[in-house]
Design an enzyme around this catalytic site. Structure first.
Site, PDB file in Angstrom:
ATOM      1  N   ASN A   9      -4.203  -2.510 -11.903  1.00 26.60           N
ATOM      2  CA  ASN A   9      -2.895  -3.144 -12.109  1.00 26.60           C
ATOM      3  C   ASN A   9      -3.149  -4.593 -12.525  1.00 26.60           C
ATOM      4  OD1 ASN A   9      -0.357  -4.274 -11.897  1.00 26.60           O
ATOM      5  ND2 ASN A   9      -0.247  -4.105  -9.663  1.00 26.60           N
ATOM      6  N   LYS A  11      -1.080  -6.839 -13.337  1.00 24.03           N
ATOM      7  CA  LYS A  11      -0.012  -7.784 -12.945  1.00 24.03           C
ATOM      8  C   LYS A  11       0.314  -8.678 -14.147  1.00 24.03           C
ATOM      9  CE  LYS A  11      -1.417  -7.199  -8.208  1.00 24.03           C
ATOM     10  NZ  LYS A  11      -1.451  -7.715  -6.855  1.00 24.03           N
ATOM     11  N   HIS A  96       6.080  -1.522  -6.505  1.00 23.33           N
ATOM     12  CA  HIS A  96       5.013  -2.432  -6.064  1.00 23.33           C
ATOM     13  C   HIS A  96       5.609  -3.485  -5.123  1.00 23.33           C
ATOM     14  CE1 HIS A  96       1.874  -5.433  -6.022  1.00 23.33           C
ATOM     15  NE2 HIS A  96       1.054  -4.463  -6.367  1.00 23.33           N
ATOM     16  N   GLU A  98       5.187  -6.525  -4.877  1.00 22.47           N
ATOM     17  CA  GLU A  98       5.645  -7.770  -5.527  1.00 22.47           C
ATOM     18  C   GLU A  98       7.033  -7.583  -6.143  1.00 22.47           C
ATOM     19  OE1 GLU A  98       2.063  -8.335  -7.798  1.00 22.47           O
ATOM     20  OE2 GLU A  98       1.005  -8.722  -5.917  1.00 22.47           O
ATOM     21  N   GLU A 168      -0.307   0.393  -0.059  1.00 27.20           N
ATOM     22  CA  GLU A 168      -0.767  -0.982  -0.229  1.00 27.20           C
ATOM     23  C   GLU A 168      -0.188  -1.863   0.869  1.00 27.20           C
ATOM     24  OE1 GLU A 168      -2.022  -1.645  -4.609  1.00 27.20           O
ATOM     25  OE2 GLU A 168       0.073  -2.196  -4.404  1.00 27.20           O
ATOM     26  N   GLY A 174      -4.314  -9.155  -2.631  1.00 29.16           N
ATOM     27  CA  GLY A 174      -4.694 -10.442  -3.201  1.00 29.16           C
ATOM     28  C   GLY A 174      -5.142 -11.461  -2.153  1.00 29.16           C
ATOM     29  N   SER A 214      -7.078  -5.614  -2.167  1.00 32.62           N
ATOM     30  CA  SER A 214      -8.423  -6.197  -2.170  1.00 32.62           C
ATOM     31  C   SER A 214      -9.545  -5.163  -2.268  1.00 32.62           C
ATOM     32  CB  SER A 214      -8.611  -7.105  -0.951  1.00 32.62           C
ATOM     33  OG  SER A 214      -7.640  -8.138  -0.957  1.00 32.62           O
TER      34      SER A 214
HETATM   35  P1  PGA Z   1      -5.422  -6.743  -5.194  1.00 38.65           P
HETATM   36  O1  PGA Z   1      -4.016  -6.112  -5.665  1.00 38.65           O
HETATM   37  O2  PGA Z   1      -6.478  -5.707  -5.519  1.00 38.65           O
HETATM   38  O3  PGA Z   1      -5.582  -7.989  -6.038  1.00 38.65           O
HETATM   39  O4  PGA Z   1      -5.319  -7.000  -3.754  1.00 38.65           O
HETATM   40  C1  PGA Z   1      -3.712  -4.772  -5.448  1.00 38.65           C
HETATM   41  C2  PGA Z   1      -2.321  -4.470  -5.946  1.00 38.65           C
HETATM   42  O5  PGA Z   1      -1.421  -5.263  -5.695  1.00 38.65           O
HETATM   43  O6  PGA Z   1      -2.103  -3.425  -6.604  1.00 38.65           O
END
Ligand code: PGA
Length: 252
Positions: A9, A11, A96, A98, A168, A174, A214
């Site tokens: 992803n 983003k 997601h 976010e 997640e 992140g 992560s």
């Molecule tokens: P990350 O993001 O691997 O940077 O933690 C995962 C995601 O939000 O899909």
């Protein structure tokens, strides 16, 4: 047997120019090393056409990170699933955290998008997961159950083959904090049991559940070794071929 499914992803990263170069490098690296997983990348909307030019006849699926909850009309700034389909995009990430946290997407809104994506013939990666406060308050299962029950409301059993769930935990995205493989596996088991309760044992056993938060070259093997972890949704570490390739080839 559930085939491992590893997704990147991006983003809000990578211009069309950067995305095209990245796609060429990723494809070359995957061809050289060989990969034995289902692979996907999800660029930003405007980067998708450039990435598709490179990946359209390749084994790497190009997906969208979101889509509108309508097919067309007066929805300024939105992108319709029909527009994605017309480009050749058949997979979309929905729900997601976010989108939930920063853009107010509720389980109900996401449910509408999931139903629309399925109606348009798309595959969906549906993201679920708890915040730190919810986990600490002992609400993990309650949160996951309602995300699944409401998010998948009205989704017919026959459409479940088009759904992948990504677990997640918000606190692991992140942040460099990964859920331990044991904690992730137990949340995945709960998700699988919830899907079994709502659908059937067969559907639950065939459901691909990705872990996200992560994921890196250094932890992917331990996560993927767990019975209920069938893949990964990778953010930060999917932005460089050097970091993403070892994740895609974790089983080589
Ligand atoms: P990350 O993001 O691997 O940077 O933690 C995962 C995601 O939000 O899909």
């Amino acid at each position: 047997m559930r085939k491992a499914y590893i997704a990147g992803n991006w983003k809000m990263n990578m211009t069309a120019t950067e995305g095209r170069e990245y796609a060429k490098a990723l494809l070359a690296a995957v061809k050289e090393k060989g990969a034995d997983v289902k692979m996907m990348v999800a660029p930003p909307f405007v980067t998708i056409p450039a990435v598709l030019e490179v990946l359209k006849d390749s084994p790497i699926i190009v997906a969208a990170q979101n889509m509108a909850d309508h097919k067309s009309g007066a929805y300024t700034g939105e992108v319709s699933p029909l527009m994605l389909k017309d480009l050749g995009v058949n997979t979309v990430i929905l729900g997601h955290s976010e989108r939930r946290q920063y853009y107010g997407e509720t389980n109900e809104i996401i449910n509408g998008k999931i139903l629309l994506a399925l109606e348009c013939g798309m595959d969906v990666v549906y993201c679920v997961g708890e915040t730190l406060e919810e986990r600490e308050a002992g609400k993990l299962e309650e949160v996951l159950a309602s995300q699944i029950e409401v998010g998948l409301k009205g989704v017919d059993a026959s459409a479940m083959a088009h759904i992948t769930i990504a677990y997640e935990p918000v606190w692991a995205i992140g942040t460099g904090k990964t859920a331990s493989a044991e904690d992730a596996d137990s949340a995945h088991l709960f998700i699988r049991e919830t899907v079994e309760r709502l659908y059937s044992k067969d559907i639950a056993e065939n459901l691909i559940i990705q872990y996200g938060g992560s994921v890196k070259a250094g932890n992917v093997k331990a996560l993927m070794a767990k019975e209920n972890i069938d893949g990964a949704l990778v953010g930060g570490a999917s932005l460089s071929v050097e970091q993403f390739l070892p994740i895609l080839t974790f089983n080589k």
